[in-house]
Motif scaffolding. Structure first.
Motif, short mmCIF file in Angstrom:
data_model
loop_
_atom_site.label_atom_id
_atom_site.label_comp_id
_atom_site.label_asym_id
_atom_site.label_seq_id
_atom_site.Cartn_x
_atom_site.Cartn_y
_atom_site.Cartn_z
N ASP A 9 0.84 -1.21 0.00
CA ASP A 9 0.00 0.00 0.00
C ASP A 9 0.87 1.26 0.00
OD1 ASP A 9 -2.21 -1.59 0.06
OD2 ASP A 9 -2.68 -1.26 2.18
N ALA A 10 1.94 1.24 0.80
CA ALA A 10 2.83 2.39 0.89
C ALA A 10 3.52 2.64 -0.45
CB ALA A 10 3.86 2.17 1.98
N ARG A 11 4.02 1.60 -1.06
CA ARG A 11 4.72 1.74 -2.35
C ARG A 11 3.78 2.33 -3.40
NH1 ARG A 11 5.90 -3.44 -3.45
NH2 ARG A 11 7.22 -3.49 -1.63
N ASN A 12 2.53 1.87 -3.41
CA ASN A 12 1.54 2.37 -4.37
C ASN A 12 1.15 3.82 -4.11
OD1 ASN A 12 1.53 -0.13 -5.63
ND2 ASN A 12 -0.25 -0.86 -4.52
N SER A 13 1.35 4.28 -2.88
CA SER A 13 0.98 5.66 -2.51
C SER A 13 2.16 6.61 -2.52
CB SER A 13 0.35 5.65 -1.11
OG SER A 13 -0.79 4.85 -1.09
N GLY A 14 3.34 6.15 -2.92
CA GLY A 14 4.51 7.02 -2.94
C GLY A 14 5.06 7.28 -1.56
N VAL A 15 4.99 6.28 -0.70
CA VAL A 15 5.48 6.41 0.68
C VAL A 15 6.65 5.44 0.87
CG1 VAL A 15 4.90 6.09 3.12
CG2 VAL A 15 3.23 7.08 1.56
N TYR A 16 7.75 5.93 1.43
CA TYR A 16 8.90 5.10 1.75
C TYR A 16 8.68 4.53 3.14
CZ TYR A 16 13.76 3.89 2.85
OH TYR A 16 14.90 3.24 3.23
N LEU A 17 8.64 3.22 3.24
CA LEU A 17 8.37 2.55 4.51
C LEU A 17 9.58 1.69 4.86
CD1 LEU A 17 5.74 2.57 6.19
CD2 LEU A 17 5.15 0.42 5.14
N ARG A 18 10.07 1.81 6.09
CA ARG A 18 11.28 1.07 6.45
C ARG A 18 11.31 0.79 7.94
NH1 ARG A 18 16.57 0.32 3.79
NH2 ARG A 18 17.44 -1.26 5.16
N LEU B 140 9.18 3.33 10.07
CA LEU B 140 9.19 4.73 9.64
C LEU B 140 8.53 4.84 8.27
CD1 LEU B 140 12.85 5.75 10.57
CD2 LEU B 140 10.78 6.23 11.85
N ALA B 141 7.68 5.85 8.13
CA ALA B 141 7.02 6.13 6.86
C ALA B 141 7.31 7.57 6.47
CB ALA B 141 5.52 5.90 6.98
N PHE B 142 7.86 7.77 5.29
CA PHE B 142 8.17 9.11 4.79
C PHE B 142 7.34 9.40 3.55
CE2 PHE B 142 12.08 7.94 7.03
CZ PHE B 142 12.31 9.06 7.79
N SER B 143 6.63 10.54 3.55
CA SER B 143 5.83 10.97 2.40
C SER B 143 6.75 11.55 1.35
CB SER B 143 4.82 12.04 2.80
OG SER B 143 3.89 11.53 3.69
N GLN B 144 6.70 11.00 0.15
CA GLN B 144 7.56 11.48 -0.91
C GLN B 144 6.83 12.35 -1.92
OE1 GLN B 144 9.07 7.47 -1.88
NE2 GLN B 144 11.08 8.32 -1.44
N GLN B 145 5.50 12.21 -2.02
CA GLN B 145 4.76 12.96 -3.04
C GLN B 145 4.00 14.14 -2.47
OE1 GLN B 145 2.41 10.05 -5.04
NE2 GLN B 145 4.16 9.15 -6.09
N ASP B 146 3.30 13.94 -1.38
CA ASP B 146 2.56 15.02 -0.75
C ASP B 146 2.58 14.83 0.77
OD1 ASP B 146 -0.23 13.75 0.13
OD2 ASP B 146 0.24 12.97 -1.85
N PRO B 147 2.37 15.88 1.54
CA PRO B 147 2.53 15.81 3.00
C PRO B 147 1.64 14.79 3.71
CG PRO B 147 2.42 18.08 2.30
CD PRO B 147 2.12 17.25 1.10
N GLY B 148 0.48 14.49 3.15
CA GLY B 148 -0.44 13.61 3.86
C GLY B 148 -0.37 12.14 3.49
N ARG C 214 -1.39 16.47 -3.99
CA ARG C 214 -0.83 17.51 -4.86
C ARG C 214 -1.87 17.97 -5.89
NH1 ARG C 214 1.93 18.44 -9.61
NH2 ARG C 214 3.70 19.84 -9.41
N ASN C 215 -2.55 17.01 -6.50
CA ASN C 215 -3.56 17.37 -7.51
C ASN C 215 -4.73 18.15 -6.90
OD1 ASN C 215 -2.08 16.21 -9.54
ND2 ASN C 215 -3.17 14.25 -9.47
N GLU C 216 -5.16 17.74 -5.71
CA GLU C 216 -6.24 18.45 -5.03
C GLU C 216 -5.80 19.88 -4.69
OE1 GLU C 216 -8.30 14.59 -2.84
OE2 GLU C 216 -6.94 15.88 -1.72
N ALA C 217 -4.58 20.03 -4.21
CA ALA C 217 -4.07 21.36 -3.86
C ALA C 217 -3.98 22.25 -5.09
CB ALA C 217 -2.71 21.24 -3.18
#
Length: 175
Positions: free
Chosen positions: A43-52, A81-89, A131-134
């Motif tokens: 799920d994280a990979r599909n959402s652009g989130v780095y999970l480690r 740890l989860a880091f947002s790579q595409q948008d803050p949320g 990002r698109n919504e913003a």
């Protein structure tokens, strides 16, 4: 057991991700199964989130010098740890969604913009626009004054025509 070179590589990798990330979430995963963690990673990979999953000492070194340095004191226990790579949320959305179905995943730290937030603020961060919504909100705000000006300019001739028609009808009635 990890060798010194492996540890340096992990710290460098997490540091590079943290330097570019918009937000971070640390959650305790104690008691979760491998299948659950694998599903969360997908799920994280599909959402652009780095999970480690990283040892806390390595994680403290990795976030040093980044905007997530504020998390160092709270890195205790088995954390993912989860880091947002595409948008803050995005990291908050992934963790929040997964925590609803898995009561063993407990949010410990949420960081956004160099500030450490309460774990209870996870939902607020998750509701931040993508990002698109913003971009669409920004476009709507920029477009509104132009639309209002066009309506105002269009109202002048319309009002003039109505006034002329009303005068014409009044003169016809009086004649």
């Amino acid at each position: 057991m990890l060798g010194l070179e492996d540890k340096k590589a992990i710290v460098a990798e997490v540091n590079a991700i943290a330097a570019l990330a918009h937000s971070a979430v640390a959650a305790e995963y104690r008691g979760m199964t491998v299948d659950q963690l694998t599903k969360m990673r997908v799920d994280a990979r599909n959402s652009g989130v780095y999970l480690r999953v990283v040892r806390n000492t390595l994680a403290r070194r990795a976030v040093a010098g980044t905007s997530f340095e504020c998390m160092q004191e709270g890195l205790k226990g088995p954390l993912i740890l989860a880091f947002s790579q595409q948008d803050p949320g995005s990291a908050a959305r992934v963790i929040s969604k997964f925590a609803k179905d898995n009561d063993k995943l407990k949010v410990k730290l949420v960081a956004l913009g160099g500030k450490l937030l309460n774990a209870s603020d996870l939902e607020a961060v998750a509701k931040l626009p993508t990002r698109n919504e913003a971009l669409s909100l920004l476009l709507a705000v920029m477009k509104a004054p132009v639309q209002k000006l066009a309506r105002t300019l269009n109202a002048v001739p319309t009002t003039l025509v109505r006034t002329v028609v009303a005068i014409k009808e009044q003169k016809e009635q009086s004649a």
